[in-house]
Design a protein around this motif. Structure first.
Motif, PDB file in Angstrom:
ATOM      1  N   ARG A  38     102.575  97.489 -41.282  1.00 31.23           N
ATOM      2  CA  ARG A  38     102.182  96.599 -40.181  1.00 31.23           C
ATOM      3  C   ARG A  38     101.888  97.390 -38.914  1.00 31.23           C
ATOM      4  NH1 ARG A  38     105.088  90.890 -38.757  1.00 31.23           N
ATOM      5  NH2 ARG A  38     103.225  89.986 -37.879  1.00 31.23           N
ATOM      6  N   TRP A  39     102.713  98.394 -38.637  1.00 33.63           N
ATOM      7  CA  TRP A  39     102.503  99.235 -37.469  1.00 33.63           C
ATOM      8  C   TRP A  39     101.177  99.993 -37.579  1.00 33.63           C
ATOM      9  CZ3 TRP A  39     102.778 104.720 -37.738  1.00 33.63           C
ATOM     10  CH2 TRP A  39     102.646 105.356 -36.511  1.00 33.63           C
ATOM     11  N   LEU A  40     100.914 100.571 -38.742  1.00 35.73           N
ATOM     12  CA  LEU A  40      99.659 101.291 -38.961  1.00 35.73           C
ATOM     13  C   LEU A  40      98.474 100.337 -38.811  1.00 35.73           C
ATOM     14  CD1 LEU A  40      98.256 103.938 -39.719  1.00 35.73           C
ATOM     15  CD2 LEU A  40      98.554 103.298 -42.127  1.00 35.73           C
ATOM     16  N   HIS A  41      98.612  99.127 -39.329  1.00 34.23           N
ATOM     17  CA  HIS A  41      97.560  98.119 -39.216  1.00 34.23           C
ATOM     18  C   HIS A  41      97.256  97.815 -37.747  1.00 34.23           C
ATOM     19  CE1 HIS A  41      95.131  94.694 -40.383  1.00 34.23           C
ATOM     20  NE2 HIS A  41      95.881  93.887 -39.648  1.00 34.23           N
ATOM     21  N   ILE A  42      98.277  97.669 -36.944  1.00 35.40           N
ATOM     22  CA  ILE A  42      98.095  97.348 -35.529  1.00 35.40           C
ATOM     23  C   ILE A  42      97.474  98.517 -34.778  1.00 35.40           C
ATOM     24  CG2 ILE A  42      99.325  96.844 -33.373  1.00 35.40           C
ATOM     25  CD1 ILE A  42     101.283  95.154 -35.168  1.00 35.40           C
ATOM     26  N   VAL A  43      97.988  99.729 -34.995  1.00 37.93           N
ATOM     27  CA  VAL A  43      97.447 100.905 -34.292  1.00 37.93           C
ATOM     28  C   VAL A  43      95.992 101.153 -34.685  1.00 37.93           C
ATOM     29  CG1 VAL A  43      97.651 103.420 -34.041  1.00 37.93           C
ATOM     30  CG2 VAL A  43      99.689 101.991 -33.945  1.00 37.93           C
ATOM     31  N   ALA A  44      95.702 101.121 -35.972  1.00 38.08           N
ATOM     32  CA  ALA A  44      94.328 101.334 -36.423  1.00 38.08           C
ATOM     33  C   ALA A  44      93.423 100.216 -35.931  1.00 38.08           C
ATOM     34  CB  ALA A  44      94.278 101.439 -37.953  1.00 38.08           C
ATOM     35  N   GLY A  45      93.933  98.981 -35.939  1.00 30.86           N
ATOM     36  CA  GLY A  45      93.143  97.842 -35.471  1.00 30.86           C
ATOM     37  C   GLY A  45      92.809  97.942 -33.990  1.00 30.86           C
ATOM     38  N   ILE A  49      88.944  98.023 -32.831  1.00 34.42           N
ATOM     39  CA  ILE A  49      88.393  97.003 -31.939  1.00 34.42           C
ATOM     40  C   ILE A  49      88.148  97.585 -30.552  1.00 34.42           C
ATOM     41  CG2 ILE A  49      88.768  94.720 -30.925  1.00 34.42           C
ATOM     42  CD1 ILE A  49      88.173  94.805 -34.003  1.00 34.42           C
ATOM     43  N   GLY A  50      88.990  98.507 -30.123  1.00 37.80           N
ATOM     44  CA  GLY A  50      88.751  99.170 -28.840  1.00 37.80           C
ATOM     45  C   GLY A  50      87.421  99.904 -28.833  1.00 37.80           C
ATOM     46  N   LEU A  51      87.131 100.628 -29.909  1.00 39.38           N
ATOM     47  CA  LEU A  51      85.846 101.319 -29.990  1.00 39.38           C
ATOM     48  C   LEU A  51      84.689 100.337 -30.151  1.00 39.38           C
ATOM     49  CD1 LEU A  51      86.955 104.405 -32.060  1.00 39.38           C
ATOM     50  CD2 LEU A  51      85.922 104.449 -29.780  1.00 39.38           C
ATOM     51  N   LEU A  52      84.897  99.260 -30.891  1.00 38.60           N
ATOM     52  CA  LEU A  52      83.870  98.226 -31.006  1.00 38.60           C
ATOM     53  C   LEU A  52      83.505  97.695 -29.627  1.00 38.60           C
ATOM     54  CD1 LEU A  52      82.172  96.173 -32.709  1.00 38.60           C
ATOM     55  CD2 LEU A  52      84.217  94.710 -32.677  1.00 38.60           C
ATOM     56  N   TYR A  53      84.508  97.412 -28.808  1.00 40.02           N
ATOM     57  CA  TYR A  53      84.256  96.911 -27.461  1.00 40.02           C
ATOM     58  C   TYR A  53      83.632  97.993 -26.579  1.00 40.02           C
ATOM     59  CZ  TYR A  53      86.939  92.728 -28.722  1.00 40.02           C
ATOM     60  OH  TYR A  53      87.393  91.578 -29.312  1.00 40.02           O
ATOM     61  N   PHE A  90      85.722 105.234 -35.233  1.00 38.93           N
ATOM     62  CA  PHE A  90      85.408 103.828 -35.431  1.00 38.93           C
ATOM     63  C   PHE A  90      85.424 103.452 -36.905  1.00 38.93           C
ATOM     64  CE2 PHE A  90      81.861 100.693 -36.006  1.00 38.93           C
ATOM     65  CZ  PHE A  90      82.444  99.620 -35.365  1.00 38.93           C
ATOM     66  N   ARG A  91      84.682 104.192 -37.712  1.00 33.87           N
ATOM     67  CA  ARG A  91      84.563 103.787 -39.126  1.00 33.87           C
ATOM     68  C   ARG A  91      85.857 104.026 -39.897  1.00 33.87           C
ATOM     69  NH1 ARG A  91      81.531 108.551 -38.829  1.00 33.87           N
ATOM     70  NH2 ARG A  91      82.005 110.081 -40.457  1.00 33.87           N
ATOM     71  N   TRP A  92      86.568 105.120 -39.607  1.00 38.67           N
ATOM     72  CA  TRP A  92      87.808 105.379 -40.345  1.00 38.67           C
ATOM     73  C   TRP A  92      88.945 104.474 -39.882  1.00 38.67           C
ATOM     74  CZ3 TRP A  92      87.385 107.192 -44.875  1.00 38.67           C
ATOM     75  CH2 TRP A  92      86.344 108.054 -45.184  1.00 38.67           C
ATOM     76  N   SER A  93      88.982 104.135 -38.604  1.00 36.04           N
ATOM     77  CA  SER A  93      90.018 103.191 -38.154  1.00 36.04           C
ATOM     78  C   SER A  93      89.751 101.803 -38.731  1.00 36.04           C
ATOM     79  CB  SER A  93      90.101 103.144 -36.626  1.00 36.04           C
ATOM     80  OG  SER A  93      88.903 102.690 -36.048  1.00 36.04           O
ATOM     81  N   ALA A  94      88.485 101.451 -38.932  1.00 35.09           N
ATOM     82  CA  ALA A  94      88.158 100.179 -39.585  1.00 35.09           C
ATOM     83  C   ALA A  94      88.719 100.152 -40.999  1.00 35.09           C
ATOM     84  CB  ALA A  94      86.643  99.965 -39.596  1.00 35.09           C
TER      85      ALA A  94
END
Length: 200
Positions: A38-45, A49-53, A90-94
């Motif tokens: 869950r922590w990894l999901h939140i950090v990667a997310g 999304i930060g890079l998307l924005y 961006f792509r790897w964090s996605a």
């Protein structure tokens, strides 16, 4: 050696600090696979999304302004140095966001239920909210890897492309990125709803 001098050192130190704090502060439950997923999901997310924005709210408008400024420095520095590095993260964090989210859902027994809205298995304790968020995230992941990244490779000169192909690639990447920005808004709402007791 100061870990803050490099991004690798900063990330490593942050990871160690997070694990140590979790181990110390969660004396009764300990650090487990569910917490880490869950922590990894939140950090990667947040990274995704930060890079998307960043791309949608900062880089695309800045490149348009740079192109319109006939006497200015242009956007070469951004497209040569910033965009490739940002697209790497961006792509790897996605992908990490999606995989860690799926791992978390599988671990708690909600994976099939989330993606079938409860038709197979359990959707989750708050109805189908996690399924809506998971599907929106899946569409966004597809856009990153199947549309945005292949077209950005042409735009940035990482893959051979004619000028006409670059024009088409710019439009496709732009529309897919804007679609992801649009989808991220309800996706984040459903993700928050699924863990904060708001049923959908």
């Amino acid at each position: 050696m100061n870990p803050l001098n490099t991004i690798k050192g900063t990330l490593t130190a942050g990871l160690v600090l997070a694990i140590v704090l979790a181990a110390v502060l969660s004396q009764h439950t300990g650090v487990n696979a569910m917490l880490l997923a869950r922590w990894l999901h939140i950090v990667a997310g947040i990274t995704w999304i930060g890079l998307l924005y960043y791309f949608n709210f900062v880089q695309v408008p800045a490149l348009a302004d740079a192109a319109a400024d006939k006497g200015g420095p242009g956007g070469g520095g951004i497209t040569k140095y910033v965009a490739p590095r940002a697209l790497l993260w961006f792509r790897w964090s996605a992908l990490v966001t999606w995989l860690s989210g799926a791992a978390y859902l599988a671990h708690v027994g909600w994976l099939a239920g989330a993606f079938t809205f409860g038709a197979i298995g359990t959707a989750g304790p708050y109805g189908n909210a996690i399924g809506y968020g998971a599907w929106l995230g899946t569409i966004m992941l597809f856009n990153v890897w199947a549309i945005i990244w292949p077209n950005q490779q042409k735009i940035l000169g990482l893959k051979p492309a004619t000028d006409e192909e670059k024009v088409v690639a710019r439009r496709r990447a732009f529309l897919a990125s804007r679609t992801n920005a649009l989808l991220s808004i309800p996706m984040l709402m459903f993700m928050a709803a699924s863990s904060h007791g708001l049923p959908f």
